[in-house]
Design a protein around this motif. Structure first.
Motif, mmCIF file in Angstrom:
data_model
loop_
_atom_site.group_PDB
_atom_site.id
_atom_site.type_symbol
_atom_site.label_atom_id
_atom_site.label_comp_id
_atom_site.label_asym_id
_atom_site.label_seq_id
_atom_site.Cartn_x
_atom_site.Cartn_y
_atom_site.Cartn_z
ATOM 1 N N VAL A 93 0.863 -1.174 0.000
ATOM 2 C CA VAL A 93 0.000 0.000 0.000
ATOM 3 C C VAL A 93 0.906 1.232 0.000
ATOM 4 C CG1 VAL A 93 -1.722 1.319 1.305
ATOM 5 C CG2 VAL A 93 -1.904 -1.180 1.151
ATOM 6 N N HIS A 94 0.565 2.188 -0.844
ATOM 7 C CA HIS A 94 1.309 3.434 -1.007
ATOM 8 C C HIS A 94 1.599 4.075 0.347
ATOM 9 C CE1 HIS A 94 2.051 7.619 -2.122
ATOM 10 N NE2 HIS A 94 2.239 7.208 -3.378
ATOM 11 N N ALA A 103 -5.169 -2.126 2.772
ATOM 12 C CA ALA A 103 -4.591 -3.480 2.816
ATOM 13 C C ALA A 103 -5.653 -4.487 3.239
ATOM 14 C CB ALA A 103 -3.393 -3.526 3.762
ATOM 15 N N SER A 104 -6.485 -4.118 4.209
ATOM 16 C CA SER A 104 -7.551 -5.018 4.663
ATOM 17 C C SER A 104 -8.549 -5.300 3.548
ATOM 18 C CB SER A 104 -8.289 -4.426 5.861
ATOM 19 O OG SER A 104 -7.433 -4.356 6.975
ATOM 20 N N GLN A 105 -8.926 -4.267 2.802
ATOM 21 C CA GLN A 105 -9.865 -4.459 1.698
ATOM 22 C C GLN A 105 -9.275 -5.401 0.654
ATOM 23 O OE1 GLN A 105 -10.824 -0.584 0.139
ATOM 24 N NE2 GLN A 105 -11.930 0.042 1.959
ATOM 25 N N LYS A 131 4.312 -7.980 9.263
ATOM 26 C CA LYS A 131 3.990 -9.100 10.153
ATOM 27 C C LYS A 131 2.775 -8.809 11.037
ATOM 28 C CE LYS A 131 6.188 -11.913 13.746
ATOM 29 N NZ LYS A 131 5.994 -11.283 15.068
ATOM 30 N N SER A 132 2.704 -7.638 11.644
ATOM 31 C CA SER A 132 1.582 -7.349 12.556
ATOM 32 C C SER A 132 0.256 -7.285 11.800
ATOM 33 C CB SER A 132 1.827 -6.059 13.336
ATOM 34 O OG SER A 132 1.914 -4.956 12.464
ATOM 35 N N PHE A 133 0.261 -6.765 10.566
ATOM 36 C CA PHE A 133 -0.969 -6.758 9.768
ATOM 37 C C PHE A 133 -1.446 -8.183 9.536
ATOM 38 C CE2 PHE A 133 -2.932 -7.502 5.653
ATOM 39 C CZ PHE A 133 -4.095 -6.767 5.790
ATOM 40 N N PHE A 134 -0.549 -9.059 9.105
ATOM 41 C CA PHE A 134 -0.939 -10.433 8.814
ATOM 42 C C PHE A 134 -1.420 -11.148 10.079
ATOM 43 C CE2 PHE A 134 0.964 -9.587 4.774
ATOM 44 C CZ PHE A 134 0.315 -10.440 3.901
ATOM 45 N N GLU A 135 -0.807 -10.850 11.217
ATOM 46 C CA GLU A 135 -1.294 -11.438 12.469
ATOM 47 C C GLU A 135 -2.717 -10.952 12.764
ATOM 48 O OE1 GLU A 135 2.855 -12.261 14.901
ATOM 49 O OE2 GLU A 135 2.009 -10.234 14.960
ATOM 50 N N ARG A 136 -2.994 -9.687 12.518
ATOM 51 C CA ARG A 136 -4.337 -9.143 12.770
ATOM 52 C C ARG A 136 -5.406 -9.810 11.916
ATOM 53 N NH1 ARG A 136 -1.637 -4.326 13.031
ATOM 54 N NH2 ARG A 136 -2.315 -3.617 10.968
ATOM 55 N N VAL A 137 -5.055 -10.251 10.710
ATOM 56 C CA VAL A 137 -6.054 -10.901 9.856
ATOM 57 C C VAL A 137 -6.034 -12.425 10.006
ATOM 58 C CG1 VAL A 137 -6.254 -8.993 8.217
ATOM 59 C CG2 VAL A 137 -4.611 -10.841 7.752
ATOM 60 N N GLY A 138 -5.355 -12.922 11.035
ATOM 61 C CA GLY A 138 -5.461 -14.329 11.386
ATOM 62 C C GLY A 138 -4.315 -15.241 10.997
ATOM 63 N N PHE A 139 -3.231 -14.692 10.469
ATOM 64 C CA PHE A 139 -2.077 -15.525 10.117
ATOM 65 C C PHE A 139 -1.237 -15.810 11.345
ATOM 66 C CE2 PHE A 139 -3.248 -14.268 5.951
ATOM 67 C CZ PHE A 139 -2.579 -15.065 5.035
ATOM 68 N N TYR A 157 9.171 -13.656 7.434
ATOM 69 C CA TYR A 157 8.468 -14.706 8.158
ATOM 70 C C TYR A 157 7.582 -15.491 7.222
ATOM 71 C CZ TYR A 157 9.987 -11.713 11.907
ATOM 72 O OH TYR A 157 10.768 -10.961 12.729
ATOM 73 N N LYS A 158 7.680 -16.815 7.295
ATOM 74 C CA LYS A 158 6.724 -17.688 6.613
ATOM 75 C C LYS A 158 5.499 -17.709 7.524
ATOM 76 C CE LYS A 158 6.917 -20.226 3.475
ATOM 77 N NZ LYS A 158 6.518 -19.932 2.092
ATOM 78 N N MET A 159 4.346 -17.288 6.962
ATOM 79 C CA MET A 159 3.122 -17.234 7.746
ATOM 80 C C MET A 159 2.027 -18.000 7.028
ATOM 81 S SD MET A 159 3.228 -13.326 9.260
ATOM 82 C CE MET A 159 2.087 -13.667 10.610
ATOM 83 N N GLU A 160 1.045 -18.439 7.812
ATOM 84 C CA GLU A 160 -0.025 -19.266 7.268
ATOM 85 C C GLU A 160 -1.327 -18.986 7.993
ATOM 86 O OE1 GLU A 160 0.417 -23.715 6.110
ATOM 87 O OE2 GLU A 160 -0.229 -23.676 8.213
ATOM 88 N N LYS A 161 -2.411 -19.131 7.253
ATOM 89 C CA LYS A 161 -3.749 -18.988 7.846
ATOM 90 C C LYS A 161 -4.613 -20.105 7.322
ATOM 91 C CE LYS A 161 -7.760 -15.939 8.158
ATOM 92 N NZ LYS A 161 -8.310 -14.608 7.796
ATOM 93 N N GLU A 162 -5.309 -20.784 8.226
ATOM 94 C CA GLU A 162 -6.269 -21.802 7.826
ATOM 95 C C GLU A 162 -7.561 -21.092 7.432
ATOM 96 O OE1 GLU A 162 -8.229 -26.002 9.364
ATOM 97 O OE2 GLU A 162 -6.896 -24.890 10.686
ATOM 98 N N LEU A 163 -8.091 -21.470 6.288
ATOM 99 C CA LEU A 163 -9.310 -20.856 5.794
ATOM 100 C C LEU A 163 -10.521 -21.684 6.159
ATOM 101 C CD1 LEU A 163 -8.082 -19.842 2.232
ATOM 102 C CD2 LEU A 163 -8.219 -18.414 4.278
ATOM 103 N N ILE A 164 -11.619 -21.021 6.394
ATOM 104 C CA ILE A 164 -12.883 -21.698 6.673
ATOM 105 C C ILE A 164 -13.669 -21.745 5.386
ATOM 106 C CG2 ILE A 164 -15.019 -21.614 8.013
ATOM 107 C CD1 ILE A 164 -13.344 -20.000 10.113
#
Length: 165
Positions: A93-94, A103-105, A131-139, A157-164
């Motif tokens: 994001v600029h 970024a959230s959108q 990293k903190s953004f990705f943690e906030r969206v569940g990674f 950081y290698k990050m991952e999120k399980e999707l529903i």
């Protein structure tokens, strides 16, 4: 951006295409140089920004990945790419539009696309800055990594999120 702009600018999001490439590359370099400067050294930032020089890689991104761009006042203010339906390759994001929900959108639309493709997980290699953004969206962090770019080591950081589904 002037101070009269609300915290949630009215952005439109559309699929990216090859005509967006030059603007995307500029946004990529400027965001790294400005937004990430508290987390990486000057040499690390320069090495990372040099990734914009790899035209072949960027043409492949545009041609092969699901890409979304956020537009505000006829300018690209953010972009996000999804590779193979389950890997967030790029999310930027600029510098003047940070912390306004862009970024959230972008992320939520990318996640929606991954779910549409029946993916069980999303992964990403994420900078210290993001990293903190990705943690906030569940990674969750899987591991810290060192990436060597043009002889310069960068931590991400290698990050991952399980999707529903």
């Amino acid at each position: 951006m002037n101070s009269n702009t609300s915290n949630n600018p009215k952005v439109s999001i559309r699929n990216g295409n090859k005509n967006d490439l030059n603007e995307i590359l500029l946004l990529f370099q400027e965001t790294i140089g400005n937004v990430c400067k508290n987390d990486y050294t000057h040499d690390q930032l320069e090495a990372w920004k040099s990734g914009a020089e790899n035209k072949e890689r960027w043409e492949k991104v545009i041609g092969d990945q699901f890409i979304l761009v956020a537009i505000y006042n006829h300018q690209i203010v953010g972009f996000c790419t999804l590779e193979k339906g389950d890997y967030i390759d790029l999310l930027f994001v600029h510098k003047d539009y940070q912390h306004k929900g862009i970024a959230s959108q972008l992320y939520h639309l990318i996640e929606k696309e991954a779910v549409r493709q029946n993916k069980k997980y999303l992964t990403a290699d994420v900078s210290k800055t993001a990293k903190s953004f990705f943690e906030r969206v569940g990674f969750e962090v899987i591991r810290e990594q060192t990436v060597n770019v043009k002889g310069i080591d960068l931590t991400n950081y290698k990050m991952e999120k399980e999707l529903i589904l």
